[in-house]
Motif scaffolding. Structure first.
Motif, PDB file in Angstrom:
ATOM      1  N   ILE A  78       0.993  10.591   4.663  1.00 19.95           N
ATOM      2  CA  ILE A  78       1.138  10.249   3.246  1.00 19.95           C
ATOM      3  C   ILE A  78       0.920   8.755   3.036  1.00 19.95           C
ATOM      4  CG2 ILE A  78       3.654  10.035   3.309  1.00 19.95           C
ATOM      5  CD1 ILE A  78       3.758  11.083   0.526  1.00 19.95           C
ATOM      6  N   ALA A  79       1.314   7.948   4.035  1.00 22.48           N
ATOM      7  CA  ALA A  79       1.097   6.502   3.923  1.00 22.48           C
ATOM      8  C   ALA A  79      -0.391   6.194   3.837  1.00 22.48           C
ATOM      9  CB  ALA A  79       1.723   5.781   5.117  1.00 22.48           C
ATOM     10  N   ARG A  96      10.905  17.393  22.603  1.00 21.14           N
ATOM     11  CA  ARG A  96      10.429  18.121  21.433  1.00 21.14           C
ATOM     12  C   ARG A  96      10.140  19.558  21.830  1.00 21.14           C
ATOM     13  NH1 ARG A  96      10.352  15.432  17.118  1.00 21.14           N
ATOM     14  NH2 ARG A  96       9.940  13.214  17.139  1.00 21.14           N
ATOM     15  N   LEU A 101       4.808  13.482  -1.687  1.00 22.81           N
ATOM     16  CA  LEU A 101       6.039  13.226  -0.957  1.00 22.81           C
ATOM     17  C   LEU A 101       6.877  14.493  -0.821  1.00 22.81           C
ATOM     18  CD1 LEU A 101       7.729  11.113   0.444  1.00 22.81           C
ATOM     19  CD2 LEU A 101       8.875  10.649  -1.699  1.00 22.81           C
ATOM     20  N   TYR A 156       4.824  11.415   7.496  1.00 22.84           N
ATOM     21  CA  TYR A 156       4.952  10.153   6.762  1.00 22.84           C
ATOM     22  C   TYR A 156       3.763   9.225   6.981  1.00 22.84           C
ATOM     23  CZ  TYR A 156       9.572  11.647   5.333  1.00 22.84           C
ATOM     24  OH  TYR A 156      10.602  12.347   4.776  1.00 22.84           O
ATOM     25  N   ASN A 213       9.950  23.018  16.869  1.00 19.29           N
ATOM     26  CA  ASN A 213      10.356  22.236  15.717  1.00 19.29           C
ATOM     27  C   ASN A 213      11.713  21.571  15.924  1.00 19.29           C
ATOM     28  OD1 ASN A 213       8.045  22.889  14.443  1.00 19.29           O
ATOM     29  ND2 ASN A 213       8.920  24.538  13.204  1.00 19.29           N
ATOM     30  N   PHE A 250      11.094  18.476  11.936  1.00 18.09           N
ATOM     31  CA  PHE A 250      12.021  17.460  12.420  1.00 18.09           C
ATOM     32  C   PHE A 250      11.279  16.355  13.166  1.00 18.09           C
ATOM     33  CE2 PHE A 250      16.048  15.930  14.314  1.00 18.09           C
ATOM     34  CZ  PHE A 250      16.699  15.780  13.118  1.00 18.09           C
ATOM     35  N   ASN A 251      10.049  16.119  12.751  1.00 16.48           N
ATOM     36  CA  ASN A 251       9.264  15.058  13.371  1.00 16.48           C
ATOM     37  C   ASN A 251       8.676  14.189  12.265  1.00 16.48           C
ATOM     38  OD1 ASN A 251       7.587  13.409  14.749  1.00 16.48           O
ATOM     39  ND2 ASN A 251       6.323  15.037  15.647  1.00 16.48           N
ATOM     40  N   PRO A 252       9.312  13.045  11.988  1.00 17.28           N
ATOM     41  CA  PRO A 252       8.836  12.224  10.869  1.00 17.28           C
ATOM     42  C   PRO A 252       7.559  11.462  11.193  1.00 17.28           C
ATOM     43  CG  PRO A 252      10.593  11.087  12.001  1.00 17.28           C
ATOM     44  CD  PRO A 252      10.445  12.415  12.675  1.00 17.28           C
ATOM     45  N   PHE A 253       7.160  11.469  12.469  1.00 13.87           N
ATOM     46  CA  PHE A 253       6.070  10.591  12.870  1.00 13.87           C
ATOM     47  C   PHE A 253       4.695  11.146  12.509  1.00 13.87           C
ATOM     48  CE2 PHE A 253       9.667   9.558  15.509  1.00 13.87           C
ATOM     49  CZ  PHE A 253       9.731   8.186  15.352  1.00 13.87           C
ATOM     50  N   GLN A 258      15.848   8.818  15.797  1.00  9.13           N
ATOM     51  CA  GLN A 258      15.221   9.529  16.920  1.00  9.13           C
ATOM     52  C   GLN A 258      14.812   8.565  18.022  1.00  9.13           C
ATOM     53  OE1 GLN A 258      12.144  12.238  15.724  1.00  9.13           O
ATOM     54  NE2 GLN A 258      13.562  13.522  14.577  1.00  9.13           N
ATOM     55  N   PHE A 268      -1.661   7.034   0.404  1.00 13.31           N
ATOM     56  CA  PHE A 268      -1.267   6.056  -0.608  1.00 13.31           C
ATOM     57  C   PHE A 268      -2.034   4.757  -0.442  1.00 13.31           C
ATOM     58  CE2 PHE A 268       2.353   8.610  -1.974  1.00 13.31           C
ATOM     59  CZ  PHE A 268       2.354   8.302  -3.313  1.00 13.31           C
ATOM     60  N   ILE A 315       8.934   5.954   0.715  1.00  8.79           N
ATOM     61  CA  ILE A 315       8.480   6.571   1.965  1.00  8.79           C
ATOM     62  C   ILE A 315       9.097   5.839   3.158  1.00  8.79           C
ATOM     63  CG2 ILE A 315       6.445   6.980   3.404  1.00  8.79           C
ATOM     64  CD1 ILE A 315       4.929   7.634   0.879  1.00  8.79           C
ATOM     65  N   PHE A 318      11.476   7.365   5.958  1.00 13.37           N
ATOM     66  CA  PHE A 318      10.941   7.373   7.319  1.00 13.37           C
ATOM     67  C   PHE A 318      11.797   6.545   8.272  1.00 13.37           C
ATOM     68  CE2 PHE A 318       8.154   5.250  10.445  1.00 13.37           C
ATOM     69  CZ  PHE A 318       7.760   6.358  11.171  1.00 13.37           C
ATOM     70  N   GLY A 363       0.787  -1.221   0.000  1.00 16.08           N
ATOM     71  CA  GLY A 363       0.000   0.000   0.000  1.00 16.08           C
ATOM     72  C   GLY A 363       0.820   1.272   0.000  1.00 16.08           C
ATOM     73  N   VAL A 364       2.048   1.187   0.476  1.00 12.40           N
ATOM     74  CA  VAL A 364       2.846   2.402   0.668  1.00 12.40           C
ATOM     75  C   VAL A 364       4.116   2.300  -0.177  1.00 12.40           C
ATOM     76  CG1 VAL A 364       3.987   3.846   2.370  1.00 12.40           C
ATOM     77  CG2 VAL A 364       1.983   2.533   3.021  1.00 12.40           C
ATOM     78  N   PRO A 365       4.465   3.344  -0.922  1.00 13.11           N
ATOM     79  CA  PRO A 365       5.687   3.305  -1.737  1.00 13.11           C
ATOM     80  C   PRO A 365       6.930   3.059  -0.881  1.00 13.11           C
ATOM     81  CG  PRO A 365       4.379   5.236  -2.270  1.00 13.11           C
ATOM     82  CD  PRO A 365       3.754   4.626  -1.070  1.00 13.11           C
ATOM     83  N   ILE A 373      15.280   8.006   9.876  1.00  9.25           N
ATOM     84  CA  ILE A 373      15.130   9.132  10.804  1.00  9.25           C
ATOM     85  C   ILE A 373      14.326   8.703  12.027  1.00  9.25           C
ATOM     86  CG2 ILE A 373      13.211  10.109   9.463  1.00  9.25           C
ATOM     87  CD1 ILE A 373      14.115  12.844  10.383  1.00  9.25           C
ATOM     88  N   PHE A 397      14.281  18.671  17.983  1.00 11.69           N
ATOM     89  CA  PHE A 397      14.357  17.416  18.701  1.00 11.69           C
ATOM     90  C   PHE A 397      15.654  17.486  19.497  1.00 11.69           C
ATOM     91  CE2 PHE A 397      15.717  12.994  19.075  1.00 11.69           C
ATOM     92  CZ  PHE A 397      14.554  12.381  19.506  1.00 11.69           C
TER      93      PHE A 397
END
Lengths: 287, 263
Positions: free
Chosen positions: B237-238, A113, B217, B234, A116, B228-231, A94, B241, A83, A87, A78-80, A90, A118
């Motif tokens: 977008i998932a 946090r 994307l 992503y 913006n 700076f927070n990928p959670f 973290q 998709f 991605i 994902f 379902g997801v490319p 990173i 971390f």
């Protein structure tokens, strides 16, 4: 490299090329081809482990484990993959820093946090900011390889799951009738028989994996794409070897490299398939 | 700012409609969902056009590949091998570089009622350049699938059609082509999904996002960089998709049933 390369400005023709193609940067370019093979060598075993784990989880008699296996193997449909590649590194980075922060700096009062940002304490940085550069690069490569393994492990789990199901049932029942335990049937009958059914899918996966390796560049690894762009870009007369935009040429070299790799793999898998089907007396039509 | 206002500002940002500046500070969840969703426009645009054009071209290439005439099957085989054997990522780079090196000229095209100037500059823009790359790529993969299906069309059906007195042309159109589609459809569904996923590479490889008009994307990674927070971006977008992938499976399943309705 050669002695006559001392002053590149006066070189011409063959001598210019021999010097140009042996500069330090070009040597880096050549060794970066090894990065591709290193990635393949590092990920293939992990992919197989993840693949087996996923397939076995999907066939588990314990329902939550089965659902977990199903989610893992379905998500890549379902997801490319790109991605995941962006994902996973990173997120892992973290996650690890967060855990280290909890352990090493439990007296830290500020939130991690902040807007913006971390922010973790210096001791929790991974790798430590005082570490040499190669540690940082290796760590980045390791995270990238892990992202590859997670995605392709899910594809492999799909294939292996299907192949385990394709082993003729009569054989498993015969083995059970001989008094083998579930585990013995799996290890002695199902697992060795599975390979021939899994090979077409796995060889296909290998082809996709090869073609995904240039994505390493997007993850900040200095791979062949990085060096091709670096070397191919326009070099003004301030450089030792000035030339116009040659990126097209460099990318053509990469293209030929990948086509060669694909061709060699195709021939290899064809031979292997022939061997496996001959050894088992199966016609290829049954595949 | 309410979420409705955000939608009005950024709902069609990927097309260049609405607020010009992207959110920079205090990024809300709503802004992320709306902008990433607006970027999906490009993913759907590329996937839809490349699939439709690729389907027609792949049928032709597959028949050429299956031909006994060397002048037909050899070029088809080479085309398929080159595009299937090399990474799509490199194809994007390579073709973009080629288009950049082309001389910048315009051609006047007379369509009868309007004159439009076709510029080679367009080739370096994603909407045309990336579409061409994706079209060529999916044509090669689909042609290989169709070619495999062509070889498995039952001989009996063709012989029966010959006995009925059909011309070769009729046999191709009425017997071989529909049977090929029927056999190839499950694999073709997979290829459609892969192509849709591949559209995420467009702005990530070489084609620049002009005026920050990018695909899903592009915005997702923009947010991941800024916050700076990928959670958050992503997973958003998932979900987009996954939803559209399910839609593809649904649509292709509908055609599958139509193709096999006589069975």
């Amino acid at each position: 490299m050669f002695e006559y390369c001392a002053d590149p400005k006066i070189l011409e023709g063959f001598q210019w090329w021999s010097c140009y193609l042996t500069t330090v940067k070009h040597m880096n370019f050549y060794t970066s081809f090894l990065v591709v093979f290193a990635l393949l060598a590092a990920t293939v075993p992990i992919i197989l482990v993840f693949g087996f784990a996923g397939a076995i989880a999907r066939r588990s008699r314990f329902a939550p484990l089965r659902w977990l296996g199903w989610i893992y193997t379905s998500m890549v449909r379902g997801v490319p993959d790109i991605i995941f590649f962006l994902f996973v590194p990173i997120a892992m980075d973290q996650g690890i820093e967060y855990l280290r922060h909890q352990v090493k700096c439990s007296d830290w009062a500020e939130p991690i946090r902040q807007g913006n940002d971390f922010v973790v304490c210096a001791a929790a940085k991974m790798p430590l900011s005082i570490s040499p550069n190669w540690v940082h690069e290796t760590y980045g490569f390791f995270l990238a390889a892990l992202a590859f393994a997670i995605v392709f492990g899910a594809f492999a789990a799909n294939t292996i799951h299907g192949a385990l199901g394709a082993v003729p049932h009569a054989q498993l029942e015969t083995a059970a009738a001989y008094g083998m335990s579930r585990r013995q049937v799996f290890r002695r009958i199902q697992l060795p028989q599975m390979w021939v059914y899994a090979l077409p899918g796995l060889s296909n996966l290998w082809m996709i994996l090869i073609k995904a390796t240039p994505l390493l560049f997007l993850l900040g690894v200095e791979d062949i794409v990085y060096w091709a762009r670096e070397l191919g870009g326009t070099k003004t007369s301030r450089f030792a070897y000035p030339h116009p935009d040659w990126r097209l040429g460099y990318f053509l070299v990469l293209m030929v490299f990948y086509l060669g790799l694909a061709w060699v793999s195709e021939v290899f898998f064809e031979r292997m398939m022939k061997r496996l089907t001959q050894a088992r007396g199966m016609s290829e039509a049954t595949q | 700012m309410s979420c409705v206002q955000t939608f009005a500002d950024y709902g069609f940002r990927a097309l260049g409609i609405g607020e010009r500046a992207l959110p920079k500070t205090d990024i809300t969840l709503c802004e992320q969902v709306v902008l990433i969703g607006s970027g999906m426009f490009w993913n759907i645009y590329f996937a839809l056009l490349a699939l439709l054009l690729g389907f027609v071209a792949a049928s032709l290439v597959a028949f050429a590949r299956n031909s006994t005439r060397a002048i037909l099957w050899r070029p088809a085989a080479i085309f398929i091998f080159i595009l299937r054997g090399s990474p799509l990522f490199l194809q994007f780079f390579l073709i973009y570089e080629t288009f950049v090196l082309l001389p910048k000229v315009g051609f006047d095209l007379n369509l009868g009622f309007v004159d439009i100037t076709v510029e080679t500059r367009w080739l370096t823009r994603a909407w045309l350049g990336a579409l061409i790359v994706l079209f060529l790529n999916t044509t090669a993969y689909t042609a290989q699938i169709f070619y495999g299906a062509l070889r498995s069309v039952p001989k009996g059906e063709i012989e029966a059609a010959l006995a009925m007195g059909m011309t070769p042309n009729q046999i191709n159109r009425r017997i071989i082509w529909p049977t090929m589609l029927r056999l190839a459809w499950p694999s073709y569904t997979n290829e459609a999904i892969f192509l849709f996923h591949a559209t995420a590479l467009v702005f990530f490889s070489s084609f620049p996002a002009w005026q920050q008009k990018g695909d899903a994307l592009y915005y997702a990674s923009y947010f991941a960089d800024k916050t700076f927070n990928p959670f958050v971006p992503y997973p958003i977008i998932a979900v987009f998709f996954i939803a559209f992938t399910l839609l593809i499976i649904l649509i292709f399943g509908f055609f599958q049933r139509r193709l096999n309705r006589h069975l």
